[in-house]
Design a protein around this motif. Structure first.
Motif, short mmCIF file in Angstrom:
data_model
loop_
_atom_site.label_atom_id
_atom_site.label_comp_id
_atom_site.label_asym_id
_atom_site.label_seq_id
_atom_site.Cartn_x
_atom_site.Cartn_y
_atom_site.Cartn_z
N ILE A 69 0.85 -1.19 0.00
CA ILE A 69 0.00 0.00 0.00
C ILE A 69 0.89 1.24 0.00
O ILE A 69 1.95 1.26 0.62
N LEU A 70 0.42 2.27 -0.69
CA LEU A 70 1.12 3.54 -0.74
C LEU A 70 0.11 4.64 -0.44
O LEU A 70 -1.01 4.62 -0.96
N THR A 71 0.50 5.58 0.43
CA THR A 71 -0.36 6.71 0.77
C THR A 71 0.40 8.00 0.53
O THR A 71 1.55 8.13 0.94
N ILE A 72 -0.26 8.94 -0.14
CA ILE A 72 0.32 10.26 -0.39
C ILE A 72 -0.58 11.30 0.27
O ILE A 72 -1.78 11.34 0.01
N THR A 73 0.00 12.13 1.13
CA THR A 73 -0.73 13.21 1.77
C THR A 73 -0.55 14.47 0.93
O THR A 73 0.57 14.82 0.56
N LEU A 74 -1.66 15.14 0.63
CA LEU A 74 -1.66 16.28 -0.27
C LEU A 74 -1.67 17.59 0.52
O LEU A 74 -2.61 17.85 1.27
N PRO A 75 -0.62 18.40 0.39
CA PRO A 75 -0.54 19.64 1.17
C PRO A 75 -1.55 20.67 0.67
O PRO A 75 -2.02 20.62 -0.45
N GLY A 76 -1.88 21.60 1.56
CA GLY A 76 -2.74 22.72 1.17
C GLY A 76 -4.18 22.34 0.94
O GLY A 76 -4.91 23.04 0.25
N THR A 77 -4.62 21.21 1.51
CA THR A 77 -6.00 20.78 1.32
C THR A 77 -6.77 20.85 2.64
O THR A 77 -7.65 20.05 2.88
N THR A 78 -6.45 21.82 3.45
CA THR A 78 -7.04 22.11 4.76
C THR A 78 -6.77 20.99 5.76
O THR A 78 -5.96 20.11 5.52
#
Length: 155
Positions: A69-78
Motif C-alpha cells: 500500500i502507498l499513501t500520499i498526503t496532499l498539502p494545502g487541502t485544509t
C-alpha cells in the motif's frame, strides 16, 4: 472541503494509471461499516506503472496484511489534509519523499482482487472519511453567460 478539492483539481492532477479504464466505480456505503466500494478500481495488470495523482508527501509505503500500500498526503487541502491511497502495489518511493503529480511512485502488484486481469484500487480520504477519488480530476470550466432565446419578454 469541496473548495479544497476544487483548488487541488485546478492544479496538476492526473490519472494514476494510463490509459485509465474504470473496472469498479465508487460506491460509498450507506453507513460507516456497511458494504460498498470506498474508491475506484482501474484496470492495471501486475507491473503497471502507478503515478501520483497529485503532488504530495509519501506518508506510508509498505505492507498491510501482506498487501503493498502507498499513501500520499496532499498539502494545502485544509485540515485534516486529503490523502490518496494505492493498492496493491510495489512502492518505488519511501516514506517522507516529496512527489509531483504524474511521477511514477509504484508498480501494481498481484493481490487478492475481484479484477480478473489485475487492477489498482485508488482511494481518497479526508481523515477517516472516504471520498470519490475522481473529484481530484474534476476540471471546472469558467462560467459563461449565453443569450437566452425562445423566451417571451415579461411585459
Amino acid at each position: 472541503m469541496y473548495r479544497a478539492l476544487l483548488a487541488l483539481a485546478l492544479t496538476a492532477a492526473t490519472w494514476p494509471v494510463i490509459p485509465p479504464a474504470i473496472v469498479h466505480p465508487w460506491a460509498p456505503p450507506a453507513t460507516p461499516y456497511g458494504p460498498g466500494h470506498r474508491g475506484i478500481d482501474l484496470a492495471a495488470p501486475p507491473g503497471t506503472p502507478v503515478r501520483a495523482a497529485a503532488a504530495g508527501r509519501i506518508t506510508f509505503a509498505g505492507q498491510v496484511a501482506g498487501q503493498g500500500i502507498l499513501t500520499i498526503t496532499l498539502p494545502g487541502t485544509t485540515t485534516p489534509p486529503l490523502r490518496t491511497t494505492y493498492e496493491p502495489v510495489h512502492p518505488l518511493v519511501t516514506q517522507g519523499t516529496q512527489v509531483t503529480a504524474g511521477e511514477v511512485v509504484a508498480t501494481t502488484a498481484e493481490g487478492p482482487s475481484h479484477c480478473p486481469t489485475g487492477c489498482l484500487h485508488w482511494g481518497l480520504l479526508r481523515g477517516q472519511t472516504y471520498l470519490n477519488p475522481l473529484l481530484l480530476l474534476h476540471r471546472a470550466a469558467p462560467s459563461r453567460l449565453l443569450p437566452v432565446t425562445g423566451v417571451a419578454e415579461a411585459g
